[in-house]
Design a protein around this motif. Structure first.
Motif, PDB file in Angstrom:
ATOM      1  N   ARG A  34       0.828  -1.143   0.075  1.00 45.71           N
ATOM      2  CA  ARG A  34       0.002   0.074   0.126  1.00 45.71           C
ATOM      3  C   ARG A  34       0.759   1.329   0.034  1.00 45.71           C
ATOM      4  NH1 ARG A  34      -5.372   0.715   3.545  1.00 45.71           N
ATOM      5  NH2 ARG A  34      -6.223   2.871   2.337  1.00 45.71           N
ATOM      6  N   THR A  36      -6.431   4.580  -3.163  1.00 45.21           N
ATOM      7  CA  THR A  36      -6.111   3.952  -1.994  1.00 45.21           C
ATOM      8  C   THR A  36      -5.698   4.686  -0.528  1.00 45.21           C
ATOM      9  OG1 THR A  36      -3.745   3.568  -2.456  1.00 45.21           O
ATOM     10  CG2 THR A  36      -5.265   2.029  -3.321  1.00 45.21           C
ATOM     11  N   GLN A  89     -12.463  -0.710  -3.957  1.00 41.55           N
ATOM     12  CA  GLN A  89     -11.518  -0.140  -2.740  1.00 41.55           C
ATOM     13  C   GLN A  89     -12.095  -0.495  -1.434  1.00 41.55           C
ATOM     14  OE1 GLN A  89      -8.268   0.324  -4.350  1.00 41.55           O
ATOM     15  NE2 GLN A  89      -7.737  -0.264  -2.280  1.00 41.55           N
ATOM     16  N   ASP A 146     -10.206  -2.668   1.181  1.00 44.96           N
ATOM     17  CA  ASP A 146      -9.624  -1.910   2.313  1.00 44.96           C
ATOM     18  C   ASP A 146     -10.292  -2.340   3.814  1.00 44.96           C
ATOM     19  OD1 ASP A 146      -8.119  -0.538   1.041  1.00 44.96           O
ATOM     20  OD2 ASP A 146      -8.965   1.341   0.901  1.00 44.96           O
TER      21      ASP A 146
END
Length: 421
Positions: free
Chosen positions: A20, A31, A305, A309
């Motif tokens: 990341r 992100t 995402q 996440d």
């Protein structure tokens, strides 16, 4: 165009976000990556890639982040593992390693050796290019690196992002790429999505289209102008109780969705059956086709995402973990899950019987329905929906999930391209 044409094919590829971390601080980052963001041991990803068997591994491994080239040796190792399994590899980079000052005329561009080795090991290399990246890395520096790679015979593309069809930046940068590379390098043009740091910069989705007859729906799905599947009108062979859940309507109707191959997919759907509004209109989700390995090794059925996440992952979207599961297991779960098959065929609004006002991806993340029965009729509709998407190819996929009128730019440099723009 070849890569995007594979996008609706279940388990044809796997996305791997191997870190990341990113040294850039682009304002539109989906992100929210930072230099000190999370990063997990490379052994997790290497172990999983080591289970790709010849003839049975993914056809494509897409390495993303964060910035995957912050881990060049890991990226190279994964590309080599993919090749041993009979697959190919694509790397998507934010180009942090491009020189801050564009090289002078005739000056050779220096790419750090470890990064050059990772790029060489991959079959395709794609550079992110947009107004936000240009605040961090000059366009001419990115062009200089891409010229050097093209001269070495590398297969290349650009991922270009803007705020929408009317964004003047998109007209400028796509014209510049075409001039610079003589229409040899394709571009996937998409919109900024309200995910990660981009929540503060992305405009809300506004594009909606509806197919109100079976003929219009089939045409829309094949061309990518909208997406539709068979309801009871298009799939009359469905007998009562064998298709999707009840309450899903009596006519075919759908809407386009916004999104791209690496971030979120959102959209609205509107349906009519005569004069009656229909809840749960059909809109197949091609994003539920490729497993995505997240930063911590968790494998999801979706690259949205918000799914990648957040923990815990919704049960119907969790495929396993790279530290414990092998590719065969993940592939089978992706192919055989009744809910995922239905998402790829009908979409979450249909399955949930949700009103058109419900968010597409939000409905999917909260989905709690039993898998529809697997019947010959359901299998026929599933195959037909996939065939329609395959018939549209990479250009139709780019039209649906990218940013028209730039969808045909994915075909630049392709040997099957039959016309100039």
């Amino acid at each position: 165009m070849d890569i995007l044409a594979l996008r609706p094919v279940p388990a044809a590829a796997v996305l791997m976000a191997i870190t990341r971390r990113c040294p850039l601080r682009c304002r539109h980052c989906s992100t929210g990556s930072l230099p000190a963001s999370e990063e997990h041991p490379g052994e997790i990803f290497q172990r999983f890639a080591g289970t790709f068997a010849p003839g049975d591994g993914p056809r494509l491994v897409m390495l993303t982040g964060g910035e995957p080239l912050l881990r060049p040796r890991l990226a190279r190792s994964l590309a080599e593992a993919a090749a041993r399994g009979g697959g190919r590899t694509m790397i998507l980079s934010g180009m942090f390693f491009a020189p801050r000052l564009p090289p002078a005329a005739g000056e050779k561009v220096r790419i750090p050796p470890a990064i050059a080795g990772a790029i060489d090991a991959a079959d395709h290399f794609s550079a992110s290019l947009d107004a936000f990246h240009e605040e961090e890395v000059p366009r001419e520096s990115v062009f200089a690196v891409m010229r050097a790679l093209l001269a070495r015979g590398k297969d290349l593309s650009f991922h270009v992002t803007g705020t929408g069809p009317g964004d003047p930046y998109l007209r400028d940068v796509t014209s510049a790429v075409r001039r610079e590379f003589g229409d040899r390098v394709p571009m996937l043009v998409s919109r900024v999505k309200p995910v990660g740091r981009a929540r503060a910069t992305a405009p809300p989705p506004t594009r909606t289209a509806t197919a109100t007859t079976t003929a219009e729906a089939v045409t829309a799905l094949k061309t990518g102008t909208a997406t539709a599947t068979a309801t009871r009108t298009a799939g009359a062979a469905l007998t009562p109780g064998t298709g999707p859940p009840p309450g899903t309507g009596t006519a075919t109707a759908t809407a386009t969705a916004t999104g791209d191959a690496t971030t979120t997919t959102t959209g609205d759907a509107t349906a009519t059956a005569g004069a009656t509004a229909v809840a749960g209109s059909a809109l197949p989700c091609a994003m539920a086709a490729w497993p995505a390995v997240g930063f911590d090794g968790t494998i999801t059925a979706c690259c949205n995402q918000d799914v990648v996440d957040h923990r815990p992952v919704p049960g119907h979207l969790r495929l396993g973990h790279a530290g414990t599961d092998d590719w065969d297991t993940v592939r089978e779960r992706c192919l055989e899950s009744g809910v995922l098959r239905a998402l790829r065929t009908y979409g979450p609004l249909w399955l949930a019987g949700a009103p058109p006002s419900r968010g597409y991806c939000e409905t999917c993340r909260t989905l709690d329905v039993p898998p529809p029965a697997r019947t010959p009729a359901a299998a026929f509709v599933e195959r037909r929906v996939l065939d329609l998407q395959l018939a549209g190819g990479g250009t139709a996929f780019a039209r649906r999930y990218g940013c028209p009128p730039y969808d045909d730019l994915v075909s630049l440099g392709h040997p099957e391209r039959e016309h100039d723009l």
